[in-house]
Design a protein around this motif. Sequence first.
Motif, PDB file in Angstrom:
ATOM      1  N   SER A  39       0.807  -1.220   0.000  1.00  0.00           N
ATOM      2  CA  SER A  39       0.000   0.000   0.000  1.00  0.00           C
ATOM      3  C   SER A  39       0.845   1.277   0.000  1.00  0.00           C
ATOM      4  CB  SER A  39      -0.929   0.013   1.219  1.00  0.00           C
ATOM      5  OG  SER A  39      -0.165  -0.094   2.424  1.00  0.00           O
ATOM      6  N   SER A  40       2.167   1.158   0.148  1.00  0.00           N
ATOM      7  CA  SER A  40       3.012   2.350   0.160  1.00  0.00           C
ATOM      8  C   SER A  40       3.142   2.920  -1.253  1.00  0.00           C
ATOM      9  CB  SER A  40       4.391   2.041   0.753  1.00  0.00           C
ATOM     10  OG  SER A  40       5.064   1.076  -0.020  1.00  0.00           O
ATOM     11  N   LYS A  41       3.744   4.077  -1.369  1.00  0.00           N
ATOM     12  CA  LYS A  41       3.790   4.819  -2.635  1.00  0.00           C
ATOM     13  C   LYS A  41       4.398   3.993  -3.754  1.00  0.00           C
ATOM     14  CE  LYS A  41       5.446   9.168  -4.643  1.00  0.00           C
ATOM     15  NZ  LYS A  41       6.221  10.409  -4.378  1.00  0.00           N
ATOM     16  N   LEU A  42       3.691   3.948  -4.887  1.00  0.00           N
ATOM     17  CA  LEU A  42       4.170   3.210  -6.057  1.00  0.00           C
ATOM     18  C   LEU A  42       5.207   4.050  -6.794  1.00  0.00           C
ATOM     19  CD1 LEU A  42       3.753   0.652  -7.894  1.00  0.00           C
ATOM     20  CD2 LEU A  42       2.183   2.084  -9.230  1.00  0.00           C
ATOM     21  N   LEU A  43       6.403   3.516  -6.961  1.00  0.00           N
ATOM     22  CA  LEU A  43       7.481   4.215  -7.663  1.00  0.00           C
ATOM     23  C   LEU A  43       7.641   3.731  -9.098  1.00  0.00           C
ATOM     24  CD1 LEU A  43      10.215   4.227  -4.874  1.00  0.00           C
ATOM     25  CD2 LEU A  43       8.538   6.012  -5.416  1.00  0.00           C
ATOM     26  N   GLY A  44       7.249   2.492  -9.346  1.00  0.00           N
ATOM     27  CA  GLY A  44       7.417   1.942 -10.688  1.00  0.00           C
ATOM     28  C   GLY A  44       7.013   0.485 -10.726  1.00  0.00           C
ATOM     29  N   ARG A  45       7.429  -0.178 -11.792  1.00  0.00           N
ATOM     30  CA  ARG A  45       7.113  -1.594 -11.947  1.00  0.00           C
ATOM     31  C   ARG A  45       8.332  -2.323 -12.511  1.00  0.00           C
ATOM     32  NH1 ARG A  45       1.726  -1.888 -10.886  1.00  0.00           N
ATOM     33  NH2 ARG A  45       1.800  -4.146 -11.164  1.00  0.00           N
ATOM     34  N   ALA A  46       8.480  -3.588 -12.105  1.00  0.00           N
ATOM     35  CA  ALA A  46       9.509  -4.455 -12.665  1.00  0.00           C
ATOM     36  C   ALA A  46       8.842  -5.336 -13.705  1.00  0.00           C
ATOM     37  CB  ALA A  46      10.154  -5.300 -11.574  1.00  0.00           C
ATOM     38  N   GLN A  47       9.198  -5.148 -14.962  1.00  0.00           N
ATOM     39  CA  GLN A  47       8.556  -5.866 -16.058  1.00  0.00           C
ATOM     40  C   GLN A  47       9.588  -6.685 -16.812  1.00  0.00           C
ATOM     41  OE1 GLN A  47       6.771  -2.536 -18.152  1.00  0.00           O
ATOM     42  NE2 GLN A  47       4.912  -2.653 -16.927  1.00  0.00           N
ATOM     43  N   GLY A  48       9.281  -7.957 -17.005  1.00  0.00           N
ATOM     44  CA  GLY A  48      10.196  -8.846 -17.701  1.00  0.00           C
ATOM     45  C   GLY A  48       9.924 -10.283 -17.309  1.00  0.00           C
ATOM     46  N   PHE A  49      10.990 -11.046 -17.074  1.00  0.00           N
ATOM     47  CA  PHE A  49      10.787 -12.434 -16.651  1.00  0.00           C
ATOM     48  C   PHE A  49      11.967 -12.916 -15.822  1.00  0.00           C
ATOM     49  CE2 PHE A  49      13.110 -12.938 -20.649  1.00  0.00           C
ATOM     50  CZ  PHE A  49      14.011 -13.939 -20.361  1.00  0.00           C
ATOM     51  N   TYR A  50      11.705 -13.961 -15.041  1.00  0.00           N
ATOM     52  CA  TYR A  50      12.791 -14.695 -14.417  1.00  0.00           C
ATOM     53  C   TYR A  50      12.592 -16.174 -14.699  1.00  0.00           C
ATOM     54  CZ  TYR A  50       9.522 -15.085 -10.371  1.00  0.00           C
ATOM     55  OH  TYR A  50       8.441 -15.307  -9.542  1.00  0.00           O
ATOM     56  N   ALA A  51      13.699 -16.893 -14.773  1.00  0.00           N
ATOM     57  CA  ALA A  51      13.654 -18.309 -15.132  1.00  0.00           C
ATOM     58  C   ALA A  51      14.538 -19.109 -14.192  1.00  0.00           C
ATOM     59  CB  ALA A  51      14.117 -18.504 -16.577  1.00  0.00           C
ATOM     60  N   SER A  52      14.049 -20.272 -13.787  1.00  0.00           N
ATOM     61  CA  SER A  52      14.836 -21.156 -12.942  1.00  0.00           C
ATOM     62  C   SER A  52      15.944 -21.783 -13.785  1.00  0.00           C
ATOM     63  CB  SER A  52      13.943 -22.242 -12.334  1.00  0.00           C
ATOM     64  OG  SER A  52      14.705 -23.112 -11.524  1.00  0.00           O
ATOM     65  N   SER A  53      17.182 -21.432 -13.467  1.00  0.00           N
ATOM     66  CA  SER A  53      18.298 -21.804 -14.350  1.00  0.00           C
ATOM     67  C   SER A  53      19.379 -22.617 -13.647  1.00  0.00           C
ATOM     68  CB  SER A  53      18.921 -20.532 -14.938  1.00  0.00           C
ATOM     69  OG  SER A  53      19.345 -19.658 -13.912  1.00  0.00           O
ATOM     70  N   ALA A  54      19.089 -23.138 -12.459  1.00  0.00           N
ATOM     71  CA  ALA A  54      20.071 -23.925 -11.721  1.00  0.00           C
ATOM     72  C   ALA A  54      19.484 -25.270 -11.333  1.00  0.00           C
ATOM     73  CB  ALA A  54      20.528 -23.167 -10.472  1.00  0.00           C
ATOM     74  N   LEU A  55      20.256 -26.320 -11.511  1.00  0.00           N
ATOM     75  CA  LEU A  55      19.786 -27.670 -11.209  1.00  0.00           C
ATOM     76  C   LEU A  55      19.911 -28.027  -9.731  1.00  0.00           C
ATOM     77  CD1 LEU A  55      21.250 -29.624 -14.253  1.00  0.00           C
ATOM     78  CD2 LEU A  55      18.824 -29.489 -13.646  1.00  0.00           C
ATOM     79  N   GLU A  56      20.939 -27.497  -9.067  1.00  0.00           N
ATOM     80  CA  GLU A  56      21.258 -27.964  -7.719  1.00  0.00           C
ATOM     81  C   GLU A  56      20.981 -26.939  -6.631  1.00  0.00           C
ATOM     82  OE1 GLU A  56      25.235 -29.418  -7.823  1.00  0.00           O
ATOM     83  OE2 GLU A  56      24.766 -31.054  -9.204  1.00  0.00           O
TER      84      GLU A  56
END
Length: 202
Positions: free
Chosen positions: A100-117
Amino acid sequence: MAMNLSKPSSMSPLFLLLLTIFFTMTTAQKQDNLPLNFLPEFGLGKENVSHLHFFFHDIVGGPKPTAIRVAEADFTKTSPTGFGAIVMIDDPLTEGPMLSSKLLGRAQGFYASSALEELGFLMTLNYVFVEGEYKGSTLSILGRNPVMNEVREMAVVGGSGAFRFARGYALAKTHSFNDTTGDAVVEYNVEVIHYSSLKTFF
């Protein structure tokens, strides 16, 4: 007996490849020796270092998720790290840890699980600022995020608006994590080098 000294009809492919590599390396070396202001028409202006601080809200549960899994491999279902999963995000960036605090921006893109261990993500995203001094500007982030580490570092690889030609780093630290929903709040401290004035061409 007369020797045949006629010129070959075409250059050797190997010779052409070596010639290309030579010119590429020569050009790169010349560019490395140039100062940052070698293109004055860019109007970069004075170099500044700015510190940005905000909270990243990754919401995967509830009626309005901001992080949605869009792809996975067959192996992902049995992988202890979710290897192969890709999650598209449009996560709020806020001034404080509460959503609920002041909106400064947005993180737009993707993340991917890239580690096996271990639980580690490839982060590819833009911080899109909607308030304050940098409203309308973006920062581009690329890096590895081993989320179980207390502090993770990712690279600032560019940006737009006030952050054209930007470079720097982002430090992420988990503020809170909900085991039931999977929602997370991550604190970010970002150090970024950018320029005080830039020419606008259009």
